[in-house]
Design an enzyme around this catalytic site. Structure first.
Site, short mmCIF file in Angstrom:
data_model
loop_
_atom_site.label_atom_id
_atom_site.label_comp_id
_atom_site.label_asym_id
_atom_site.label_seq_id
_atom_site.Cartn_x
_atom_site.Cartn_y
_atom_site.Cartn_z
CD GLU A 344 -3.08 0.89 2.21
OE1 GLU A 344 -4.28 1.01 1.91
OE2 GLU A 344 -2.70 0.65 3.37
CG HIS A 374 7.33 -28.53 3.20
ND1 HIS A 374 7.82 -29.74 2.77
CD2 HIS A 374 7.92 -28.30 4.40
CE1 HIS A 374 8.66 -30.23 3.67
NE2 HIS A 374 8.74 -29.37 4.67
CE LYS A 476 -11.15 2.71 2.23
NZ LYS A 476 -10.64 3.63 3.27
#
Length: 490
Positions: A344, A374, A476
């Site tokens: 961000e 893994h 938003k």
């Protein structure tokens, strides 16, 4: 290679496995500092100084993307105040006040005035940094089974809600839910109160209180706490509805760097964590990463050295993935936290000074040591060469158990770490490591502060504003438009 060791804290920073894999044989961190990054270091030092002096740094030449304000997360732990009311001492005073008030809730001295009973469950309602930071602290200090430990210690159970997920709410408060609504307290964390997810979760919680007849006479205040800015719309809403408490944070504190504010303090108080130690750890690392004056001191600045290595690597190879492996279950949430902090902050489209389009970014992923090996270490070791690996681990364990006749679990873990580092070296893959003395709040504070400073320096190198988030705002706005459209259809 190069290894820096801080004798006072036993923090060790090792880049021996980095430049040997990414640069020409004659390139060292010393030559980069002396020849390639002289001007860039001056720019970064000036930017840090401007931030800590309270200057307006959250700005760009593109007016629509500029928040035009200062950024104060460093000020909240400065030993010597440069901005009135913002210093380590001021933060410690706020922590003591919050800890005292929360202590009365924990002890049952402050009960729900409607039921006359103590609160058994505390739900933290926030998005982004308001959620990731507090969760990181709880898991780091009390493990993934922290609620079992809370119960054993006679403390309220703690839950975190972030996403607007009706299934999650049903698991908590539905017919077969695990929590009794009347025994629950919702801590709502939002600077303005306008964050859609947080507001939606709060409204749903309060609607359940009203629909089930739990909130008497429409009084939802006994079931809510607010963490917000003074005089915000949310502050006014909390006062109007007589919330149990309202705790304040600063407008200048960004969400992804808010863990050192009331956002981190309130959850820490409910979990009985040493938040004073956390703040002191942050302050200590800030001092360590304020060394910009001479090459000798620059080499003792782990944030600066890391930023230079990452920047140099990306200019040379054009690869931007950072894998963070924390070799302790206590660091389970660390990579998630860093994803927001880095991506961000550094994922920007325009230069902050010229407005020229020059996309930047830093992809981060990772997890817990041997388990995650893994998941993706096969590709890192043998596949496409597009990653930097950062190892984070502790020098000491709080406990150790023998898993075999000759190796304790701690020794086995160390073997995995060093073995993986050796394999990366043999396969020509770049890596660096940070070792902290032990898992406590002081060292977690150091850990987070180091990453925050790396981000600030990288942003200065790349001439971008690390403290706005126009892409998040775009999402938003679009989501809000879609919700309005849905209302029209219905």
């Amino acid at each position: 290679g190069y290894i820096f060791h801080d004798k006072e804290t036993n923090f060790t920073f090792n880049i021996s496995g980095f430049l040997s894999q990414t640069a020409s044989p004659t390139t060292t961190i010393q030559t980069l500092l002396k020849e390639n990054y002289v001007h860039a270091v001056k720019v970064a030092a000036q930017k840090i100084k401007e931030i800590e002096n309270g200057q307006i740094v959250n700005k760009t030449v593109i007016a629509s993307e500029s928040e035009n304000r200062s950024v104060d997360h460093y000020n909240l732990r400065l030993a010597s105040s440069t901005v009135a009311g913002k210093s380590l001492d001021d933060s410690l005073k706020l922590w003591n006040d919050i800890n005292e008030k929360v202590g009365k809730i924990i002890s049952g001295q402050l009960k729900n005035e409607q039921t006359g009973k103590a609160y058994k469950n505390v739900i933290f309602n926030g998005i982004g940094g308001s959620y990731l930071g507090p969760l990181l602290l709880c898991v780091a200090m009390k493990g993934i089974y922290f609620n079992d430990l809370q119960e054993k210690e006679g403390l309220p159970k703690l839950y975190f809600v972030s996403n607007t997920d009706s299934d999650s709410f049903d698991q908590l408060f539905g017919e077969k839910g695990v929590l009794e609504l009347s025994e629950s307290l919702l801590v709502n964390m939002s600077k303005s109160g306008g964050t859609a997810e947080t507001k939606g979760n709060m409204n749903t919680f309060n609607r359940l209180l009203l629909d089930r007849g739990i909130a008497q006479n429409g009084n939802i205040g006994s079931y809510n706490i607010a963490i917000t800015t003074k005089n915000s719309n949310f502050d006014k809403f909390a006062q109007k509805n007589h919330f149990l408490h309202t705790f304040y944070m600063n407008e200048e504190t960004g969400g992804r760097t808010s863990v050192g504010s009331a956002i981190g303090m309130v959850p820490a108080a409910f979990a009985k964590l040493d938040f004073a130690g956390f703040l002191r750890g942050q302050s200590y690392m800030d001092e360590m990463t304020r060394r910009f004056d001479t090459v000798e001191n620059q080499l003792k600045n782990p944030a600066l050295v890391t930023a230079i290595l990452m920047d140099h690597y990306q200019k040379r190879h054009g690869r931007k993935n950072l894998i963070v492996l924390g070799y302790s279950d206590s660091l389970r949430e660390f990579a998630h936290y860093l994803q927001q902090l880095y991506m961000e902050s550094l994922g920007k489209q325009f230069s902050e000074n010229s407005g020229v389009e020059s996309p930047e970014g830093q992809t981060v992923f990772g997890g817990v040591g041997t388990g995650e090996q893994h998941a993706f270490m096969q590709q890192v070791q043998k596949g496409i060469n597009d990653c930097i690996v950062k190892f984070v681990y502790y020098l000491k364990r709080n406990s150790d158990y023998s898993g075999t006749s000759y190796l304790s679990m701690g020794r086995q873990m160390l073997g995995f770490i060093k073995g993986t580092e050796n394999a990366l070296y043999k396969n020509g893959k770049p890596f660096l490591s940070c070792t902290y003395e032990q898992c406590d709040m002081f060292n977690i504070g150091m850990m987070i502060a180091l990453e925050e400073r790396i981000v600030s320096i990288l942003a200065a190198f790349r001439a971008i504003n690390a403290y706005d988030q126009p892409g998040v705002q775009d999402g938003k706005i679009s989501a809000n438009d879609m919700n309005k459209f849905s209302d029209v259809i219905e």
